[in-house]
Design a protein around this motif. Structure first.
Motif, PDB file in Angstrom:
ATOM      1  N   MET A  45       0.849  -1.184   0.000  1.00 58.23           N
ATOM      2  CA  MET A  45       0.000   0.000   0.000  1.00 58.23           C
ATOM      3  C   MET A  45       0.887   1.236   0.000  1.00 58.23           C
ATOM      4  O   MET A  45       1.965   1.237   0.568  1.00 58.23           O
ATOM      5  N   ALA A  66      -0.450   6.844  -2.749  1.00 60.32           N
ATOM      6  CA  ALA A  66      -0.894   7.304  -4.059  1.00 60.32           C
ATOM      7  C   ALA A  66      -2.185   8.097  -3.972  1.00 60.32           C
ATOM      8  O   ALA A  66      -2.459   8.931  -4.813  1.00 60.32           O
ATOM      9  N   SER A  67      -3.010   7.820  -2.950  1.00 59.87           N
ATOM     10  CA  SER A  67      -4.269   8.541  -2.831  1.00 59.87           C
ATOM     11  C   SER A  67      -4.060   9.980  -2.380  1.00 59.87           C
ATOM     12  O   SER A  67      -4.953  10.802  -2.503  1.00 59.87           O
ATOM     13  N   LYS A  94      -2.485  13.253  -3.131  1.00 59.52           N
ATOM     14  CA  LYS A  94      -1.826  14.001  -4.196  1.00 59.52           C
ATOM     15  C   LYS A  94      -0.893  15.043  -3.594  1.00 59.52           C
ATOM     16  O   LYS A  94      -0.963  15.370  -2.411  1.00 59.52           O
ATOM     17  N   GLU A 108      -7.672   7.625   4.344  1.00 60.56           N
ATOM     18  CA  GLU A 108      -7.073   8.475   3.310  1.00 60.56           C
ATOM     19  C   GLU A 108      -5.684   7.983   2.932  1.00 60.56           C
ATOM     20  O   GLU A 108      -5.261   8.106   1.778  1.00 60.56           O
ATOM     21  N   ASN A 159      -4.632   4.830   2.924  1.00 62.35           N
ATOM     22  CA  ASN A 159      -4.532   3.478   2.373  1.00 62.35           C
ATOM     23  C   ASN A 159      -5.600   3.100   1.359  1.00 62.35           C
ATOM     24  O   ASN A 159      -5.519   2.007   0.784  1.00 62.35           O
ATOM     25  N   ASN A 160      -6.606   3.932   1.122  1.00 57.38           N
ATOM     26  CA  ASN A 160      -7.721   3.463   0.290  1.00 57.38           C
ATOM     27  C   ASN A 160      -7.292   3.168  -1.141  1.00 57.38           C
ATOM     28  O   ASN A 160      -7.760   2.200  -1.746  1.00 57.38           O
ATOM     29  N   GLU A 161      -6.390   3.974  -1.709  1.00 59.11           N
ATOM     30  CA  GLU A 161      -5.951   3.707  -3.080  1.00 59.11           C
ATOM     31  C   GLU A 161      -5.130   2.424  -3.159  1.00 59.11           C
ATOM     32  O   GLU A 161      -5.270   1.635  -4.093  1.00 59.11           O
ATOM     33  N   GLY A 162      -4.281   2.213  -2.182  1.00 55.17           N
ATOM     34  CA  GLY A 162      -3.496   0.982  -2.170  1.00 55.17           C
ATOM     35  C   GLY A 162      -4.372  -0.244  -2.003  1.00 55.17           C
ATOM     36  O   GLY A 162      -4.155  -1.281  -2.647  1.00 55.17           O
ATOM     37  N   LEU A 193      -7.510  -0.453  -2.923  1.00 53.76           N
ATOM     38  CA  LEU A 193      -8.272  -0.614  -4.155  1.00 53.76           C
ATOM     39  C   LEU A 193      -7.435  -1.289  -5.239  1.00 53.76           C
ATOM     40  O   LEU A 193      -7.933  -2.145  -5.980  1.00 53.76           O
ATOM     41  N   ARG A 194      -6.169  -0.919  -5.350  1.00 52.20           N
ATOM     42  CA  ARG A 194      -5.301  -1.567  -6.344  1.00 52.20           C
ATOM     43  C   ARG A 194      -5.140  -3.054  -6.044  1.00 52.20           C
ATOM     44  O   ARG A 194      -5.141  -3.891  -6.948  1.00 52.20           O
ATOM     45  N   LEU A 201     -14.192  -2.688  -1.637  1.00 57.70           N
ATOM     46  CA  LEU A 201     -13.446  -1.684  -0.865  1.00 57.70           C
ATOM     47  C   LEU A 201     -14.248  -1.219   0.344  1.00 57.70           C
ATOM     48  O   LEU A 201     -13.716  -1.104   1.459  1.00 57.70           O
TER      49      LEU A 201
END
Length: 278
Positions: free
Chosen positions: A1, A4-5, A7, A70, A72-75, A77-78, A97
Motif C-alpha cells: 500500500m 498514491a491517494s 496528491k 485516506e 490506504n484506500n488507493e493501495g 483498491l489496487r 473496498l
C-alpha cells in the motif's frame, strides 16, 4: 500500500492534520511521520498505518480512522483489482473496498500491532477473504441460459397467466381419491365388526341401545319405553357398549394376527423357493 491517494497538493494538508492529531494524542511517532511525510519509505508508511490502526483500536477515534482511510484506500483498491483479475464473474471493486474498510472499522480488536507491517499484513488477509466472498456470491447469482435467441423470443411472446394456487394438480386429485377409498374401506370394515358385535347382544340390550343411539331418546323416555328405572337403563347401555368394544377389539386383534401369520408364511415360502433354486 502506498500514499498514491494523497496528491501533492493534498500532502501538506494531510501532514498538518496528522501532526495536529499526533500532538493532541501525545503520539510523538505521528508528529515525526508528519514532518518526514514527503520522503517516507515503504517501511515508514507501514509503521504509520500500524500506529494509526493501533490508536483507533485503543481509542475508537474517528480522526484516526479517517487518516488511516485516506492513507490506504488507493493501495487497498489496487490490491482488490489485482485479486479480481482472477475472478471469472463481474464483481464491483467499490463494493469490496467498502466492505474491507467496514470490517476494519468493525473489528479493530482483532488487530495486533506487533510489527511495523502488521496493518498491511492484516489488511491483505481481509482483502483476500472479502474478494473471495464477493466472487462466490457473484458465481451463485450468475445464471447461464442454454436456450437460443429464437427460443427466447418465442417464449417471451407467450401470454403469461397467473398460477391458480387453489387449483388441484392431477397428483393431488389422485392422492385425494386414494385417501377417500382407503377411508371408505376402513369404515366398511369397522361397520362390519360393529354389526357382528351388535348381533351378539341380547334383544333387550339391542333395544336399549337402539332407542338411545339411533332414535336419540333421553334416558328417561327410553327407560319408560323399556319399563325400567333410569339407573338400570344406564347400566344396561354401559354393559352393551363395553360388550361391543370387547368383541370388536378381539376381532381387530384376530385379524391383525392372521395378517401377520400370512405375512410370515409368505416370507418363509419365498425364502424356501430361493434356497431351492440355489
Amino acid at each position: 500500500m502506498s500514499f498514491a491517494s494523497i496528491k501533492t497538493e493534498q500532502l501538506a494538508d494531510f501532514a498538518d492534520r496528522l501532526r495536529s492529531f499526533g500532538k493532541s494524542t501525545g503520539e510523538a511517532g505521528l508528529v515525526a511521520a508528519a514532518d518526514n511525510l514527503a520522503g517516507a519509505t515503504g517501511r515508514d508508511r507501514d509503521q504509520l498505518s500500524t500506529d494509526l490502526m493501533r490508536i483507533y483500536r485503543d481509542s475508537a477515534s474517528n480522526e484516526a480512522f479517517s487518516l488511516l482511510y485516506e492513507l490506504n484506500n488507493e493501495g487497498v483498491l489496487r490490491l482488490i483489482f489485482h485479486h479480481l483479475r482472477r475472478s471469472f464473474y463481474a464483481v464491483d471493486a467499490a463494493d469490496v473496498l467498502q466492505e474491507v474498510f467496514f470490517n476494519i472499522y468493525r473489528y479493530p480488536f482483532k488487530f495486533k500491532p506487533d510489527r511495523p507491517s502488521a496493518f498491511r499484513n492484516w489488511t491483505h488477509s481481509i482483502i483476500r477473504n472479502t474478494v473471495l466472498k464477493h466472487s462466490r456470491r457473484a458465481q451463485r447469482n450468475h445464471a447461464v441460459s442454454l436456450s437460443t435467441s429464437v427460443e427466447k423470443e418465442q417464449r417471451d411472446e407467450l401470454p403469461l397467466e397467473l398460477e391458480d394456487a387453489g387449483a388441484a394438480s392431477p397428483l393431488d386429485s389422485t392422492a385425494e381419491r386414494e385417501a377417500h377409498e382407503d377411508l371408505v374401506g376402513a369404515w366398511m370394515l369397522y361397520l362390519h365388526y360393529y354389526l357382528h358385535a351388535y348381533r351378539c347382544l341380547t334383544p333387550r340390550e339391542k333395544r336399549a341401545l337402539y332407542l338411545v343411539e339411533v332414535d336419540g331418546l333421553p334416558y328417561k323416555e327410553a327407560a319408560a319405553e323399556l319399563k325400567v328405572r333410569v339407573e338400570n337403563l344406564k347400566m344396561m347401555i354401559f354393559r352393551a357398549r363395553r360388550k361391543i368394544h370387547t368383541i370388536m377389539k378381539r376381532q381387530f386383534t384376530t385379524g391383525q394376527n392372521a395378517l401377520d401369520r400370512r405375512t410370515v408364511a409368505g416370507a418363509v415360502r419365498r425364502n424356501a423357493r430361493t434356497e431351492g433354486r440355489g
